[in-house]
Scaffold this active site. Structure first.
Site, mmCIF file in Angstrom:
data_model
loop_
_atom_site.group_PDB
_atom_site.id
_atom_site.type_symbol
_atom_site.label_atom_id
_atom_site.label_comp_id
_atom_site.label_asym_id
_atom_site.label_seq_id
_atom_site.Cartn_x
_atom_site.Cartn_y
_atom_site.Cartn_z
ATOM 1 N N ASP A 13 0.874 -1.123 0.021
ATOM 2 C CA ASP A 13 0.007 -0.056 0.182
ATOM 3 C C ASP A 13 0.884 1.291 0.060
ATOM 4 O OD1 ASP A 13 -2.112 -1.970 0.394
ATOM 5 O OD2 ASP A 13 -2.037 -1.601 2.504
ATOM 6 N N GLU A 169 -11.297 0.510 -3.811
ATOM 7 C CA GLU A 169 -10.468 0.688 -2.737
ATOM 8 C C GLU A 169 -9.235 1.848 -2.819
ATOM 9 O OE1 GLU A 169 -9.597 -3.017 -1.203
ATOM 10 O OE2 GLU A 169 -8.185 -3.360 -2.683
#
Length: 515
Positions: A13, A169
């Site tokens: 991420d 997302e």
């Protein structure tokens, strides 16, 4: 195709921002403390760890019963109005929170909580009048006051990806030229992972999707890097654009197992007709960095070089020090512990030059076990540690979670190899040893492919004799310490633990092994 990350190992991420000629990057940390590792670069390839944003218990609450792959999810790092802003979700305790700093190496502020912002993967963006927009997975968007955490109105639903695509997302909002761009991940963080983008005249829409979506995906290909997604864009000081994103390197046969977790990769971005076009993966620091000076995208379509400085190049193996003698009052920032790190259980001050661990949980199966380790960064690696178990029981382990780990464990006069694989937890080897300190060793090696059922690697565990000879006690299939078997969002961490009493470690060394 380049198959090497710029941040190898469990660094998922990624989020990046630039200030002048300096780049800063942060990643998720899940159940490990301290949280949110931070890196600095001058060329987007050579990254130096500068600390962790959440390095105090008051900033990072991880209950001892919180599950693995809980904790800290998906930060966004931005620089605005002379400060660094980091927004992140603690799914195990406080929800969404913001910390700030004038120096990204710290100290970072106490967290400001955002109780009105519901959703993970929060993003921060400011428009020209100073309004702060927080966009979350889903995809929902809030106006907020980032200094107080107050929401300034109801959530607004905005573009959520392609029709039928699951798991929208990792939203990031950018103002580029005449448009606001909303970059998201979709398709889930497994083999279907992808990056798509839309644009609008205002930060809240209406958004028009890119006709070439997804702008990045490796699904359905034989590329050695898979699960590509969760991206962030950054413009270099020379005007070129780059994308950082996560990916995995599956090994072995079918279905392919990745054991290092989701890693950070880099690719160049050009703009065509107002849309970003993602190029080939950029080579990591171990590759030639090209000539100095500014650059533009080559007319022949080849991959451009990132901004180059005269900073000495760092091979990815040098991201963290390879050997630690524990001679300093505190631990270096690459050492991470499970859920907390109270000095009563983990300290370098009790026995100078040694790391002292005092047991709490009785084994690696327990969520409150005292464990301190470092990310495995290479498919083939060797980790060694000198342990004194005369006051207790502990050892060296390669860990994915409470139900998936291998360990070599020492107590007075004996070592054992333990293999936790789901509900199974056998002792697979035992060896009497002389009393006193001894060197424990774990190696990971990548086998030659032998067909569809070949595992990704072999994990061997043993001890070193005083003359340096190695005594192997067990060789275990590495597929059982992979995400494809265990599930979750993390990668392997190799480190030291205490399961009973007190154990001391004089040093710990990690190194890559040539295939």
């Amino acid at each position: 195709m380049v198959a090497h990350p710029v941040l190898p190992g469990f660094h998922p991420d990624p989020t990046v921002c630039r200030v002048g000629d300096d780049y800063y990057l942060a990643c998720s940390s899940f159940e490990y403390f301290p949280g949110v590792p931070l890196f600095h670069s001058r060329d987007l390839r050579n990254w130096t760890r500068i600390g962790n944003a959440l390095d105090r218990p008051s900033q990072l609450r991880l209950p001892l019963d919180s599950p693995s792959s809980g904790g800290i999810y998906a930060p966004t790092l931005r620089h605005h109005d002379g400060r660094f802003w980091l927004i992140v979700t603690n799914v195990s305790a406080d929800g969404n929170l913001i910390v700030t700093a004038t120096d990204p190496a710290g100290p970072w502020s106490e967290p400001v909580l955002l109780p009105g912002v519901q959703g993970i993967d929060p993003d921060l963006a400011w428009d020209d009048d100073g309004t702060c927009w927080c966009t979350v997975a889903g995809v929902g968007q809030y106006r907020i006051d980032p200094r107080t955490g107050e929401t300034l109105g109801p959530v607004r639903r905005v573009w959520s990806g392609g029709p039928g695509a699951k798991a929208p997302e990792a939203p990031h909002l950018y103002h580029v030229g005449d448009f606001w761009y909303l970059l998201i991940a979709e398709g889930g963080t497994e083999r279907g992972h992808a990056v798509s983008i839309a644009r609008a005249p205002a930060p809240y829409g209406p958004f028009e999707p890119c006709p070439a979506n997804p702008v990045l995906t490796h699904r359905g290909t034989d590329d050695p890097v898979q699960n590509t997604g969760h991206a962030d864009l950054v413009q270099a000081s020379d005007g070129t654009w780059w994308m950082v994103f996560l990916g995995v390197r599956p090994g072995g046969g079918t279905p392919g197992w990745h054991v290092l977790g989701r890693e950070t990769f880099l690719a160049p971005v050009t703009w065509e007709d107002g849309w970003p076009v993602v190029g080939e993966l950029a080579a990591p620091a171990s590759e030639p960095a090209g000539s100095a000076g500014h650059f533009t995208s080559p007319a022949d379509g080849s991959t451009p070089e990132p901004p180059h400085t005269h900073t000495p190049a760092l091979h990815p193996t040098q991201l963290d020090p390879p050997h630690d003698d524990f001679d300093h009052p505190g631990l270096a920032p690459h050492w991470i512990s499970l859920r907390d790190r109270p000095t009563t259980h983990c300290t370098t001050k009790d026995r100078p030059g040694w790391l002292t661990l005092r047991a709490r949980g009785t084994s690696l199966d327990a969520p409150d076990v005292v464990f301190t380790g470092r990310r495995q960064q290479h498919p083939a690696s060797r980790t060694r540690a000198l342990i004194d178990p005369s006051e207790g029981r502990g050892g060296l382990a390669v860990r994915l979670d409470e139900q998936h780990h291998y360990a070599i464990e020492a107590t007075r006069g004996e070592v054992q190899v333990r293999a936790r694989i789901g509900p199974l937890n056998p002792v697979v080897a035992t060896l009497p040893t002389p009393p006193g300190p001894l060197v424990l060793r774990i190696e990971t090696t990548t086998p030659e492919p032998r067909g569809a059922r070949t595992g990704p690697d072999t994990v061997t565990l043993g001890i070193e004799n005083p003359d340096g000879t190695y005594v192997q006690l067990a060789a275990l299939d590495g597929r059982y310490l992979s995400t494809e078997v265990a599930g979750g969002f993390t990668g392997r961490v190799i480190g030291m633990y205490a399961a009973e009493g007190t154990v001391h470690f004089d040093w710990c060394a990690y190194e890559p092994v040539a295939p």
